[in-house]
Design an enzyme around this catalytic site. Sequence first.
Site, PDB file in Angstrom:
ATOM      1  N   ASP A  41       0.851  -1.186   0.000  1.00 21.74           N
ATOM      2  CA  ASP A  41       0.000   0.000   0.000  1.00 21.74           C
ATOM      3  C   ASP A  41       0.888   1.237   0.000  1.00 21.74           C
ATOM      4  O   ASP A  41       2.030   1.199   0.487  1.00 21.74           O
ATOM      5  CB  ASP A  41      -0.911   0.026   1.228  1.00 21.74           C
ATOM      6  CG  ASP A  41      -2.146   0.885   1.031  1.00 21.74           C
ATOM      7  OD1 ASP A  41      -3.239   0.309   0.838  1.00 21.74           O
ATOM      8  OD2 ASP A  41      -2.028   2.120   1.044  1.00 21.74           O
ATOM      9  N   ASP A  62       3.572   2.317  -4.865  1.00 20.09           N
ATOM     10  CA  ASP A  62       2.503   2.583  -5.818  1.00 20.09           C
ATOM     11  C   ASP A  62       2.412   1.417  -6.793  1.00 20.09           C
ATOM     12  O   ASP A  62       3.380   1.115  -7.508  1.00 20.09           O
ATOM     13  CB  ASP A  62       2.822   3.888  -6.562  1.00 20.09           C
ATOM     14  CG  ASP A  62       1.777   4.285  -7.592  1.00 20.09           C
ATOM     15  OD1 ASP A  62       0.850   3.497  -7.856  1.00 20.09           O
ATOM     16  OD2 ASP A  62       1.913   5.393  -8.158  1.00 20.09           O
ATOM     17  N   VAL A  63       1.256   0.757  -6.861  1.00 19.49           N
ATOM     18  CA  VAL A  63       1.116  -0.422  -7.719  1.00 19.49           C
ATOM     19  C   VAL A  63       1.239  -0.098  -9.199  1.00 19.49           C
ATOM     20  O   VAL A  63       1.464  -0.990 -10.017  1.00 19.49           O
ATOM     21  CB  VAL A  63      -0.223  -1.146  -7.468  1.00 19.49           C
ATOM     22  CG1 VAL A  63      -0.277  -1.713  -6.062  1.00 19.49           C
ATOM     23  CG2 VAL A  63      -1.416  -0.231  -7.740  1.00 19.49           C
ATOM     24  N   TYR A 149     -13.633   5.820 -13.783  1.00 22.41           N
ATOM     25  CA  TYR A 149     -13.678   4.711 -12.834  1.00 22.41           C
ATOM     26  C   TYR A 149     -14.360   3.488 -13.448  1.00 22.41           C
ATOM     27  O   TYR A 149     -13.851   2.363 -13.359  1.00 22.41           O
ATOM     28  CB  TYR A 149     -14.417   5.152 -11.574  1.00 22.41           C
ATOM     29  CG  TYR A 149     -14.410   4.137 -10.465  1.00 22.41           C
ATOM     30  CD1 TYR A 149     -13.297   3.971  -9.651  1.00 22.41           C
ATOM     31  CD2 TYR A 149     -15.522   3.322 -10.230  1.00 22.41           C
ATOM     32  CE1 TYR A 149     -13.277   3.031  -8.627  1.00 22.41           C
ATOM     33  CE2 TYR A 149     -15.513   2.387  -9.211  1.00 22.41           C
ATOM     34  CZ  TYR A 149     -14.385   2.247  -8.417  1.00 22.41           C
ATOM     35  OH  TYR A 149     -14.377   1.313  -7.410  1.00 22.41           O
TER      36      TYR A 149
END
Length: 254
Positions: A41, A62-63, A149
Amino acid sequence: MAADFDFSGKTALITGAASGIGAATARWLDAHGITKLVLVDMNRPALDALDLDCEVRRIGGDVSDSALWKIGMAEVTDLDCVLLNAGISDAFPIVDGDLARWRKLMAVNLDGVFLGLRHALKVMRSKGGTIAVTASAAAFKAEPGTAAYAAAKAAVVQLARVAAREGAEHGIRVNAIAPGGVDTPIWDGMDFFADMTKSLGSREAAIASMGEIATPLGRYATADEIAAQIGFLLSDLSANITGAVLRSDGGYTL
């Protein structure tokens, strides 16, 4: 049945693990005997605050940053279960859309899942495993202001299905969960929710009001409820399920 929910001896990776569905899933797996959790996270202090009994490796990052997966995750080479859950929310009408906001949301919500799937599929090829990705009911129902989104989550659904086809020959199952409204901290950064909370007098009242309005069942889910459903998808009880999307939305998409 209890044995099918026994995750002892297994290692699980969870992204977006510091709060909400990710943290609830970490607690659920911990309660069901998971041996090791790898938690990722951006909010490292919140990640560190999680109180778990199993062995835990915590990674702040950061993914959507490929360096996280190439360097930070380089030693994570033994995984049995994965939940790719990290995500952010934003809302704006298409006509007023800013490309930078669009790209930021796509980077975390879609690129982050792609990078996570790529890593998980590579490390699981030798022995198989189970992967769940967090999509959204927004992938199936159009609402004003949700273009970025909803588009990202719709892409995540199809990405999971393709990953399921590619992973099947290696004994890897990939499924998605598509929650509707869930009581998580994601609401707390939204202006309309702050206004609703102020108007109704409490956060709990605002969540209850939204659930009553938006869903046939008249309520939003808790993060713990979604975590248990993810646990099922990661467990042996779902051994014949892959490429599926579990809608857990209180009837919102009916």
